[in-house]
Motif scaffolding. Structure first.
Motif, PDB file in Angstrom:
ATOM      1  N   VAL A  55      -3.413   0.522   2.696  1.00 28.56           N
ATOM      2  CA  VAL A  55      -2.186   0.881   3.416  1.00 28.56           C
ATOM      3  C   VAL A  55      -1.764  -0.197   4.411  1.00 28.56           C
ATOM      4  O   VAL A  55      -0.757  -0.048   5.099  1.00 28.56           O
ATOM      5  CB  VAL A  55      -2.321   2.248   4.126  1.00 28.56           C
ATOM      6  CG1 VAL A  55      -2.530   3.352   3.121  1.00 28.56           C
ATOM      7  CG2 VAL A  55      -3.415   2.233   5.165  1.00 28.56           C
ATOM      8  N   ASN A  58       1.792  -1.670   5.131  1.00 33.16           N
ATOM      9  CA  ASN A  58       2.766  -0.837   5.843  1.00 33.16           C
ATOM     10  C   ASN A  58       2.651  -1.059   7.357  1.00 33.16           C
ATOM     11  O   ASN A  58       3.050  -0.220   8.144  1.00 33.16           O
ATOM     12  CB  ASN A  58       2.548   0.639   5.499  1.00 33.16           C
ATOM     13  CG  ASN A  58       3.718   1.499   5.911  1.00 33.16           C
ATOM     14  OD1 ASN A  58       4.863   1.081   5.846  1.00 33.16           O
ATOM     15  ND2 ASN A  58       3.420   2.698   6.358  1.00 33.16           N
ATOM     16  N   GLN A  61       5.595  -0.405   9.987  1.00 32.63           N
ATOM     17  CA  GLN A  61       5.833   0.956  10.447  1.00 32.63           C
ATOM     18  C   GLN A  61       4.926   1.278  11.631  1.00 32.63           C
ATOM     19  O   GLN A  61       5.347   1.885  12.601  1.00 32.63           O
ATOM     20  CB  GLN A  61       5.613   1.962   9.311  1.00 32.63           C
ATOM     21  CG  GLN A  61       5.876   3.390   9.706  1.00 32.63           C
ATOM     22  CD  GLN A  61       7.323   3.633  10.109  1.00 32.63           C
ATOM     23  OE1 GLN A  61       8.250   2.938   9.676  1.00 32.63           O
ATOM     24  NE2 GLN A  61       7.542   4.614  10.945  1.00 32.63           N
ATOM     25  N   PHE A 110      -2.314   6.971   3.785  1.00 37.27           N
ATOM     26  CA  PHE A 110      -1.007   6.379   4.069  1.00 37.27           C
ATOM     27  C   PHE A 110      -0.257   7.224   5.107  1.00 37.27           C
ATOM     28  O   PHE A 110       0.314   6.707   6.055  1.00 37.27           O
ATOM     29  CB  PHE A 110      -0.194   6.282   2.780  1.00 37.27           C
ATOM     30  CG  PHE A 110       1.170   5.695   2.970  1.00 37.27           C
ATOM     31  CD1 PHE A 110       1.356   4.324   3.023  1.00 37.27           C
ATOM     32  CD2 PHE A 110       2.283   6.521   3.094  1.00 37.27           C
ATOM     33  CE1 PHE A 110       2.610   3.778   3.202  1.00 37.27           C
ATOM     34  CE2 PHE A 110       3.542   5.985   3.273  1.00 37.27           C
ATOM     35  CZ  PHE A 110       3.704   4.615   3.323  1.00 37.27           C
ATOM     36  N   GLY A 114      -0.170   5.283   8.429  1.00 40.22           N
ATOM     37  CA  GLY A 114       1.092   4.551   8.384  1.00 40.22           C
ATOM     38  C   GLY A 114       2.123   5.204   9.198  1.00 40.22           C
ATOM     39  O   GLY A 114       3.111   4.782   9.598  1.00 40.22           O
TER      40      GLY A 114
END
Length: 114
Positions: A55, A58, A61, A110, A114
């Motif tokens: 993950v 990402n 974010q 995730f 994330g």
């Protein structure tokens, strides 16, 4: 990665620095560890976080969430409008993490990381 923006059109200038390293063996890297430093006006952010390899791409974010948590108004162009800067970073991160296109992502992780 480091980026400076001067104030313009009523928007304050800022200084963004994001460093990262990969932890684990070269054959089986497991984590991407990030160090974010951000300065806008009198607001200073200095945080570290790590993300599992599946993950880690990402990370923008996560940076955005961190800045918002510190009260920084985050415009899309601060993080997502700088492809010329981030694209090589993404590529290097994927290479260091031995991440291949189409590789599975743990959805629970995730959503959690994330």
């Amino acid at each position: 990665m480091e980026y400076h923006s001067l104030s313009a059109s009523g928007k304050p200038g800022y200084h963004l620095q994001l460093d990262y390293r990969v932890e684990g063996t070269p054959e089986a890297p497991q984590w991407a560890c990030f160090h974010l430093r951000f300065e806008v006006g009198a607001t200073l952010v200095d945080e570290q976080f790590r993300m599992h390899r599946d993950v880690a791409c990402n990370f923008l974010q996560r940076v955005r969430q961190c800045l918002r948590r510190h009260g920084v108004p985050v415009d899309a162009d601060i993080l997502f409008g700088l492809h010329g800067i981030y694209d090589p970073l993404f590529e290097d991160l994927r290479r260091q993490l031995c991440y291949r296109p189409g590789e599975a992502v743990d959805l629970d992780r995730f959503l959690r990381e994330g």
